[in-house]
Enzyme design. Structure first.
Site, PDB file in Angstrom:
ATOM      1  N   GLY A  15       0.853  -1.186   0.000  1.00  0.00           N
ATOM      2  CA  GLY A  15       0.000   0.000   0.000  1.00  0.00           C
ATOM      3  C   GLY A  15       0.887   1.234   0.000  1.00  0.00           C
ATOM      4  O   GLY A  15       1.952   1.245  -0.618  1.00  0.00           O
ATOM      5  N   LYS A  21       4.657   3.124   9.472  1.00  0.00           N
ATOM      6  CA  LYS A  21       5.486   4.320   9.684  1.00  0.00           C
ATOM      7  C   LYS A  21       4.749   5.427  10.426  1.00  0.00           C
ATOM      8  O   LYS A  21       5.255   6.002  11.375  1.00  0.00           O
ATOM      9  CB  LYS A  21       5.999   4.850   8.343  1.00  0.00           C
ATOM     10  CG  LYS A  21       7.096   3.994   7.754  1.00  0.00           C
ATOM     11  CD  LYS A  21       7.812   4.737   6.621  1.00  0.00           C
ATOM     12  CE  LYS A  21       8.512   3.759   5.700  1.00  0.00           C
ATOM     13  NZ  LYS A  21       7.571   3.102   4.757  1.00  0.00           N
ATOM     14  N   ASN A  29      -2.485  -5.287   3.104  1.00  0.00           N
ATOM     15  CA  ASN A  29      -3.497  -4.876   2.125  1.00  0.00           C
ATOM     16  C   ASN A  29      -3.798  -5.984   1.123  1.00  0.00           C
ATOM     17  O   ASN A  29      -2.889  -6.662   0.643  1.00  0.00           O
ATOM     18  CB  ASN A  29      -3.007  -3.634   1.369  1.00  0.00           C
ATOM     19  CG  ASN A  29      -2.914  -2.404   2.262  1.00  0.00           C
ATOM     20  OD1 ASN A  29      -2.439  -2.484   3.392  1.00  0.00           O
ATOM     21  ND2 ASN A  29      -3.371  -1.280   1.764  1.00  0.00           N
ATOM     22  N   GLU A  79      -7.823  -3.598   4.448  1.00  0.00           N
ATOM     23  CA  GLU A  79      -6.538  -3.789   5.135  1.00  0.00           C
ATOM     24  C   GLU A  79      -6.729  -4.434   6.500  1.00  0.00           C
ATOM     25  O   GLU A  79      -7.587  -4.031   7.266  1.00  0.00           O
ATOM     26  CB  GLU A  79      -5.785  -2.479   5.309  1.00  0.00           C
ATOM     27  CG  GLU A  79      -6.394  -1.265   4.743  1.00  0.00           C
ATOM     28  CD  GLU A  79      -5.652  -0.002   5.131  1.00  0.00           C
ATOM     29  OE1 GLU A  79      -4.801  -0.010   6.030  1.00  0.00           O
ATOM     30  OE2 GLU A  79      -5.954   1.018   4.515  1.00  0.00           O
ATOM     31  N   TYR A  91       4.849  -9.577   2.663  1.00  0.00           N
ATOM     32  CA  TYR A  91       4.365  -9.197   1.328  1.00  0.00           C
ATOM     33  C   TYR A  91       4.479 -10.392   0.398  1.00  0.00           C
ATOM     34  O   TYR A  91       5.460 -11.138   0.443  1.00  0.00           O
ATOM     35  CB  TYR A  91       5.211  -8.054   0.755  1.00  0.00           C
ATOM     36  CG  TYR A  91       4.987  -6.719   1.434  1.00  0.00           C
ATOM     37  CD1 TYR A  91       3.786  -6.030   1.274  1.00  0.00           C
ATOM     38  CD2 TYR A  91       5.981  -6.143   2.226  1.00  0.00           C
ATOM     39  CE1 TYR A  91       3.580  -4.804   1.892  1.00  0.00           C
ATOM     40  CE2 TYR A  91       5.791  -4.913   2.841  1.00  0.00           C
ATOM     41  CZ  TYR A  91       4.582  -4.249   2.663  1.00  0.00           C
ATOM     42  OH  TYR A  91       4.383  -3.044   3.265  1.00  0.00           O
ATOM     43  N   ARG A 104     -17.614  -0.443  13.647  1.00  0.00           N
ATOM     44  CA  ARG A 104     -18.064   0.954  13.455  1.00  0.00           C
ATOM     45  C   ARG A 104     -17.780   1.397  12.022  1.00  0.00           C
ATOM     46  O   ARG A 104     -16.984   0.766  11.326  1.00  0.00           O
ATOM     47  CB  ARG A 104     -17.331   1.890  14.432  1.00  0.00           C
ATOM     48  CG  ARG A 104     -15.825   1.927  14.169  1.00  0.00           C
ATOM     49  CD  ARG A 104     -15.086   2.927  15.042  1.00  0.00           C
ATOM     50  NE  ARG A 104     -13.656   2.844  14.832  1.00  0.00           N
ATOM     51  CZ  ARG A 104     -12.981   3.520  13.914  1.00  0.00           C
ATOM     52  NH1 ARG A 104     -13.620   4.355  13.102  1.00  0.00           N
ATOM     53  NH2 ARG A 104     -11.674   3.369  13.770  1.00  0.00           N
ATOM     54  N   PHE A 109     -10.660  12.149  11.552  1.00  0.00           N
ATOM     55  CA  PHE A 109     -10.279  12.559  12.907  1.00  0.00           C
ATOM     56  C   PHE A 109      -9.535  13.883  12.836  1.00  0.00           C
ATOM     57  O   PHE A 109      -8.989  14.239  11.790  1.00  0.00           O
ATOM     58  CB  PHE A 109      -9.395  11.483  13.553  1.00  0.00           C
ATOM     59  CG  PHE A 109     -10.121  10.188  13.819  1.00  0.00           C
ATOM     60  CD1 PHE A 109     -10.784   9.971  15.028  1.00  0.00           C
ATOM     61  CD2 PHE A 109     -10.171   9.193  12.845  1.00  0.00           C
ATOM     62  CE1 PHE A 109     -11.477   8.783  15.251  1.00  0.00           C
ATOM     63  CE2 PHE A 109     -10.869   8.009  13.068  1.00  0.00           C
ATOM     64  CZ  PHE A 109     -11.516   7.803  14.277  1.00  0.00           C
TER      65      PHE A 109
HETATM   66  P1  ADP Z   1       1.455  -1.087   3.295  1.00  0.00           P
HETATM   67  O1  ADP Z   1       0.940   0.296   3.052  1.00  0.00           O
HETATM   68  O2  ADP Z   1       2.394  -1.561   2.224  1.00  0.00           O
HETATM   69  O3  ADP Z   1       0.329  -2.035   3.559  1.00  0.00           O
HETATM   70  P2  ADP Z   1       2.035  -1.027   6.152  1.00  0.00           P
HETATM   71  O4  ADP Z   1       2.891   0.006   6.805  1.00  0.00           O
HETATM   72  O5  ADP Z   1       0.552  -0.997   6.376  1.00  0.00           O
HETATM   73  O6  ADP Z   1       2.365  -0.985   4.607  1.00  0.00           O
HETATM   74  O7  ADP Z   1       2.621  -2.425   6.605  1.00  0.00           O
HETATM   75  C1  ADP Z   1       1.971  -3.575   6.198  1.00  0.00           C
HETATM   76  C2  ADP Z   1       2.913  -4.775   6.062  1.00  0.00           C
HETATM   77  O8  ADP Z   1       3.573  -5.031   7.316  1.00  0.00           O
HETATM   78  C3  ADP Z   1       2.138  -6.035   5.733  1.00  0.00           C
HETATM   79  O9  ADP Z   1       1.957  -6.185   4.330  1.00  0.00           O
HETATM   80  C4  ADP Z   1       3.023  -7.123   6.312  1.00  0.00           C
HETATM   81  O10 ADP Z   1       3.967  -7.559   5.363  1.00  0.00           O
HETATM   82  C5  ADP Z   1       3.744  -6.427   7.483  1.00  0.00           C
HETATM   83  N1  ADP Z   1       3.241  -6.751   8.823  1.00  0.00           N
HETATM   84  C6  ADP Z   1       4.056  -7.048   9.884  1.00  0.00           C
HETATM   85  N2  ADP Z   1       3.320  -7.286  10.990  1.00  0.00           N
HETATM   86  C7  ADP Z   1       2.010  -7.151  10.644  1.00  0.00           C
HETATM   87  C8  ADP Z   1       0.777  -7.286  11.372  1.00  0.00           C
HETATM   88  N3  ADP Z   1       0.766  -7.623  12.685  1.00  0.00           N
HETATM   89  N4  ADP Z   1      -0.390  -7.089  10.702  1.00  0.00           N
HETATM   90  C9  ADP Z   1      -0.359  -6.761   9.394  1.00  0.00           C
HETATM   91  N5  ADP Z   1       0.763  -6.606   8.660  1.00  0.00           N
HETATM   92  C10 ADP Z   1       1.948  -6.802   9.257  1.00  0.00           C
HETATM   93  N1  RBF Z   2      -8.718   5.285   8.565  1.00  0.00           N
HETATM   94  C1  RBF Z   2      -9.557   6.347   8.613  1.00  0.00           C
HETATM   95  O1  RBF Z   2      -9.379   7.299   7.873  1.00  0.00           O
HETATM   96  N2  RBF Z   2     -10.612   6.386   9.498  1.00  0.00           N
HETATM   97  C2  RBF Z   2     -10.867   5.368  10.354  1.00  0.00           C
HETATM   98  O2  RBF Z   2     -11.838   5.438  11.121  1.00  0.00           O
HETATM   99  C3  RBF Z   2      -9.990   4.230  10.339  1.00  0.00           C
HETATM  100  N3  RBF Z   2     -10.166   3.201  11.195  1.00  0.00           N
HETATM  101  C4  RBF Z   2      -9.307   2.124  11.149  1.00  0.00           C
HETATM  102  C5  RBF Z   2      -9.480   1.067  12.040  1.00  0.00           C
HETATM  103  C6  RBF Z   2      -8.640  -0.034  12.016  1.00  0.00           C
HETATM  104  C7  RBF Z   2      -8.858  -1.149  12.984  1.00  0.00           C
HETATM  105  C8  RBF Z   2      -7.565  -0.082  11.076  1.00  0.00           C
HETATM  106  C9  RBF Z   2      -6.633  -1.251  11.038  1.00  0.00           C
HETATM  107  C10 RBF Z   2      -7.377   0.978  10.203  1.00  0.00           C
HETATM  108  C11 RBF Z   2      -8.237   2.079  10.216  1.00  0.00           C
HETATM  109  N4  RBF Z   2      -8.077   3.133   9.335  1.00  0.00           N
HETATM  110  C12 RBF Z   2      -8.914   4.228   9.400  1.00  0.00           C
HETATM  111  C13 RBF Z   2      -7.144   3.022   8.212  1.00  0.00           C
HETATM  112  C14 RBF Z   2      -5.819   3.696   8.405  1.00  0.00           C
HETATM  113  O3  RBF Z   2      -5.919   5.040   8.009  1.00  0.00           O
HETATM  114  C15 RBF Z   2      -4.853   2.928   7.488  1.00  0.00           C
HETATM  115  O4  RBF Z   2      -4.685   1.650   8.036  1.00  0.00           O
HETATM  116  C16 RBF Z   2      -3.540   3.607   7.302  1.00  0.00           C
HETATM  117  O5  RBF Z   2      -3.735   4.769   6.543  1.00  0.00           O
HETATM  118  C17 RBF Z   2      -2.519   2.708   6.608  1.00  0.00           C
HETATM  119  O6  RBF Z   2      -2.952   2.254   5.375  1.00  0.00           O
HETATM  120 MG    MG Z   3      -1.222  -1.387   4.947  1.00  0.00          MG
END
Ligand code: ADP
Ligand code: RBF
Ligand code: MG
Length: 169
Positions: A15, A21, A29, A79, A91, A104, A109
């Protein structure tokens, strides 16, 4: 929501890299093929359920489906944050999930801290709800452990398993 529990699996794709980060909460994703296969009555929002990576253990999860209003994404995403600490990224691996309940709708926010706090609340709610016997039993479903005839082979990784097939569970 008549489609719950909803079973699906697909490849973990990249993603924007924001989950780990910016939020400290990584989310695995799914590709468009999985997102586009969602039944019409599965609305956008936050869900809880069970997840497993490859042939690994089944863990609790929370999932966000939609456009991340805080970030104003233009593409609908699906996701999953797996409630487990993994040694490394996964990945390209197959993620299997069952969505069990709805928490919900997605919302925006005023700050990143408020979004993180909301997600942490979702995680706590998921941990508690999944202990209910009717939810816990889905963790042991054949979907995660292999097919009823004992084979543990997984279907192809790039497409999701359709609800028509998985409804048999
Ligand atoms: P992206 O935007 O590429 O999805 P993220 O910062 O959301 O990046 O990190 C997601 C990646 O982190 C996943 O694709 C997976 O490889 C790794 N990862 C490590 N621990 C977890 C976890 N507990 N839940 C989900 N993804 C995890
Ligand atoms: N993103 C939003 O903009 N609003 C939300 O209410 C929101 N709720 C989330 C709840 C959970 C349990 C998770 C895992 C993610 C949520 N996100 C939400 C998505 C979040 O912005 C996203 O995971 C990051 O931007 C990384 O892709
Ligand atoms: Mg992600």
């Amino acid at each position: 929501m008549k489609s719950l529990p909803y079973f699906c699996r697909g490849e973990v794709i990249r993603g924007f890299g924001r989950g780990s980060k910016e939020l400290g909460i990584p989310t695995a994703n799914f590709p468009d093929s999985v997102v586009d296969n969602l039944p019409a009555d599965i609305s956008t929002g936050i869900y809880y359920g069970w997840a497993c990576v490859g042939n690994g253990d089944v863990h609790k999860m929370v999932m966000s489906i939609g456009w991340n209003p805080y970030y104003k994404n233009t593409k609908k995403s699906m996701e999953t944050h797996v409630i487990h600490t993994f040694k490394e990224d996964f990945y390209g691996d197959t993620l299997s999930v069952v969505m069990v309940g709805y928490i919900r709708p997605e919302r925006s926010f005023d700050s990143l801290e408020a979004l993180i706090a909301a997600i942490n609340n979702d995680i706590e709610e998921a941990k508690t709800k999944l202990e209910l016997p009717e939810h816990r039993k889905l963790r042991d479903d054949n979907f995660f452990t292999g097919t009823p005839n004992g084979s543990s082979a997984l279907p192809p990784t790039t497409t999701s398993v359709s609800q028509t097939i998985m409804n048999g569970h």
